[in-house]
Design an enzyme around this catalytic site. Structure first.
Site, PDB file in Angstrom:
ATOM      1  N   LYS A   1      32.048  15.452  13.196  1.00 23.92           N
ATOM      2  CA  LYS A   1      30.932  15.888  14.385  1.00 23.92           C
ATOM      3  C   LYS A   1      29.665  16.293  13.597  1.00 23.92           C
ATOM      4  CE  LYS A   1      33.025  19.052  17.992  1.00 23.92           C
ATOM      5  NZ  LYS A   1      32.894  20.614  17.889  1.00 23.92           N
TER       6      LYS A   1
ATOM      7  N   PRO B   1      -9.730 -14.548  25.191  1.00 20.32           N
ATOM      8  CA  PRO B   1      -7.955 -15.253  25.205  1.00 20.32           C
ATOM      9  C   PRO B   1      -8.085 -16.159  23.592  1.00 20.32           C
ATOM     10  CG  PRO B   1      -9.619 -16.301  26.223  1.00 20.32           C
ATOM     11  CD  PRO B   1     -10.240 -15.858  26.506  1.00 20.32           C
TER      12      PRO B   1
ATOM     13  N   ASN C   1       0.673  -1.269   0.194  1.00 20.94           N
ATOM     14  CA  ASN C   1      -0.036  -0.636  -0.202  1.00 20.94           C
ATOM     15  C   ASN C   1       0.928   0.942  -0.081  1.00 20.94           C
ATOM     16  OD1 ASN C   1       0.408  -1.265   2.544  1.00 20.94           O
ATOM     17  ND2 ASN C   1      -1.913  -1.229   3.042  1.00 20.94           N
ATOM     18  N   CYS C   2       1.875   0.704   0.716  1.00 20.39           N
ATOM     19  CA  CYS C   2       2.378   2.646   0.942  1.00 20.39           C
ATOM     20  C   CYS C   2       3.603   2.949  -0.408  1.00 20.39           C
ATOM     21  CB  CYS C   2       3.798   1.613   1.750  1.00 20.39           C
ATOM     22  SG  CYS C   2       3.551   1.550   3.361  1.00 20.39           S
TER      23      CYS C   2
END
Ligand code: FAD
Length: 569
Positions: free
Chosen positions: A454, A295, A59-60
């Protein structure tokens, strides 16, 4: 014969035979559960039922099929009915809708869409993964031809055909969230002129408003019309063909097609009718093993409520990653393994016409809504790799963290390169309950073309550490028009003259050591620069010379975004 009700007893497999696991919904959550369960247990019978013509489809990928980025429809089929049978011995029944659950007799009623016949199917274990349906508001015209939602392959096929058959040139996308923006990108690929109608004053609702600003500027630069702060009122058929999408303000937006992308709602009707508990957020209530209070019944995916690991509150999160993981957890639980779903933190990414927008964890507005106040935030705008290496692109990054313990609460980032990588690193740190100190220390990949010694993630952590340990007291952007502090802009004169915060004075960092005595120690000094770095240097210098100095995090770049979002004067 169509509409016939088949025998209620004779077709039922014998009780006492193999344990029968029946899965409703065969896409992300359901298919993951089925395949994992088979890998764990060869002895059970697994039946996966979906009312659509396909299972396990992407679907994506649907928006990209509309945009012809994926042109071969079969590419959307991650696994077929035959593959499930051959590879996993899973019986897949498509175009078959489960219409009710009888928890006493452990049966479901199913309706075969091809014949209209109904029959009963027995289960020992039932797994519900029915997903979430696009919201279709009860407004005039939303069912007109040419108005579409995007959920299934046939949906996207219909949109493709409509564009071609009607030589569509214009579209209105209602809703500026993930799916809406993915549709915008793909309609642009199809060379349509696109307008976004969004009720909020920003696109991408999960983002804090100021973080959405670079995205909105990007969309406008791509000639997308943004009609924000205005909801959908109605859609009308236009004389001579096409549509008019009318907003609550009365604005009339002509379009050859309209896409409704205003969110999704968990599909809970089956569960509700069966007496299973539905939570306050509208999803099926499950425990950490994805089991309902019954359950014999588990539920997973977009239809369930899960815990937000940051706020501890229940939430619904319609994303594929959590649905897949929940399917796996349910399978493990059904197979008798000790397992637990950790909860969600809303890590998400969307790409829109070259720009990447990603976020994880809590936003500032989400925290405020939840009544959380003990947090701080830093903004930074570093390059995605070392500045000296050609092609560095800026990333806009906001990190939100808890005070005083430095726990990472969330991050949002936008840019053109390396955005999702930074958010993924921060998301992982959040999963391990990480702090900003962990980000400062994180040892990440570095070579000039990929990052910096960094890395932006390290920088975010270091900035936050500086806030926590008092090295960089933060000025509060929201107090800008109320403060008595001196607003000191330490950029060079030419930068200052191109735009600055009202009432700010200019004393460039390059002259600060020589001229700082011109400043009064009687007033707080709020320091601003371009992105926050020179402001930090100036803050350190002034503090060590006896001034009360605070930095405006993110500098003028953040100010511009805050101002555009109405959060700064
Ligand atoms: P679904 O995948 O929706 O599957 C539910 C299935 O159950 C459907 O096939 C439905 O027909 C079937 N069903 C429902 N009720 C019944 C019934 N009574 N009987 C039989 N069958 C039934 N997520 C991301 O993380 N990243 C993305 O980029 C992304 N893009 C997306 C783009 C689009 C256009 C869409 C629609 C979704 C996107 N998502 C994305 C969300 C993601 O697809 C969902 O979170 C995920 O598929 C949820 O899985 P699920 O199993 O809960 O439900």
């Amino acid at each position: 014969m169509k509409g016939q009700i088949e025998s209620r007893t004779t077709d039922l497999p014998n009780r006492g035979s193999r344990r029968r696991v029946l899965i409703v919904g065969g896409v992300a959550g359901g298919a993951s559960c089925a395949a994992r369960l088979r890998r764990l247990d060869e002895s059970v019978e697994i039946v996966m039922i979906d009312r659509g013509p396909y299972v396990s489809f992407a679907n994506c990928g649907l928006p990209y099929y509309v945009g012809n980025v994926i042109s071969d429809e079969s590419r959307l089929l991650v696994a077929t009915r035959e593959m499930f049978h051959e590879r996993f011995n899973i019986d897949v029944q498509t175009e078959t809708e489960v219409t009710s659950i009888d928890r006493n007799s452990h049966t479901v009623t199913v309706c075969d869409a091809r014949t209209g016949n109904t029959r009963l199917e027995r289960y020992d274990v039932l797994v519900l993964s029915p997903g979430a349906a696009p919201i279709r508001p009860l407004l005039p015209g939303v069912d007109l031809p040419g108005v579409f939602a995007v959920r299934t392959i046939p949906d996207s096929r219909r949109i493709r055909s409509w564009i071609t058959d009607h030589s569509a040139k214009t579209a209105v996308v209602v809703g500026g969230g993930f799916i809406g923006l993915e549709m915008v990108e793909n309609l642009i690929h199809r060379e349509l002129a696109v307008t976004v109608l969004e009720k909020l004053p920003q696109v991408m609702p999960p983002l804090d408003p100021e973080m959405a600003v670079p995205l909105m500027e990007h969309l406008v630069s791509k000639n997308i019309q943004l009609h924000l702060g205005d909801g959908l009122a109605r859609i009308e058929a236009r004389a001579g063909g096409g549509l008019v999408v009318e907003a609550e303000s009365g604005a009339r937006l002509p379009a050859d097609l309209a896409i409704l992308a205003i969110g999704v709602r968990p599909e809970t009707m089956l569960a509700k009718d069966a007496g299973l508990e539905i939570g306050a957020r509208g999803g099926i209530v499950v425990d950490a093993q994805m089991r309902t209070a019954d359950p014999n019944i588990w539920a997973v995916g977009d239809a369930v409520e899960v815990q937000d690991v940051l706020t501890g509150q229940e939430t619904v999160l319609p994303l594929a990653g959590p649905a897949n993981r929940q399917g796996r957890v349910a399978a493990e639980s059904i197979a008798g393994r000790v397992t637990q779903f950790r909860g969600v933190q809303a890590t998400a990414v969307v790409g829109v016409l070259g720009m990447t927008v990603a976020s994880t964890g809590a936003s500032e507005k989400g925290l405020r809504r939840a009544g959380v106040t003990n947090f701080q935030k830093v903004y930074l705008h570093p390059g995605h790799h070392a500045g000296y290496y050609p092609g560095a692109r800026q990333i806009h990054l906001k990190l939100v963290f808890s005070v005083p313990d430095g726990r990472i609460l969330g991050a949002q980032a936008l840019g053109f390169e390396g955005v999702e990588k930074r958010i993924d690193v921060i998301a992982t740190a959040i999963q391990f309950n990480g702090t900003v100190h962990d980000l400062a220390e994180a040892e990440l990949c570095y070579a000039p073309q990929f990052g910096a010694a960094k890395d932006p993630v390290n920088l975010a952590g270091m900035l936050a550490e500086n806030v926590l340990n008092g090295d960089m007291p933060l000025a509060d952007w929201s107090e800008l028009d109320r403060t008595d502090a001196l607003l000191l802009d330490v950029r060079e004169g030419d930068e200052f003259s191109r735009g600055h915060i009202p009432k700010a004075i200019n004393l460039p960092l390059s002259q600060l050591r020589a001229r700082y005595v011109e400043l009064s120690k009687d007033r707080d000094i709020w320091v601003c620069c371009a992105v926050g770095q020179r402001g930090y240097f100036a803050t350190r210098f002034l503090t060590q010379h006896g001034y009360r100095s605070q930095n405006l995090s993110g500098g003028y770049t953040t100010y511009r975004a805050l101002k555009a979002a109405g959060l700064a004067p």
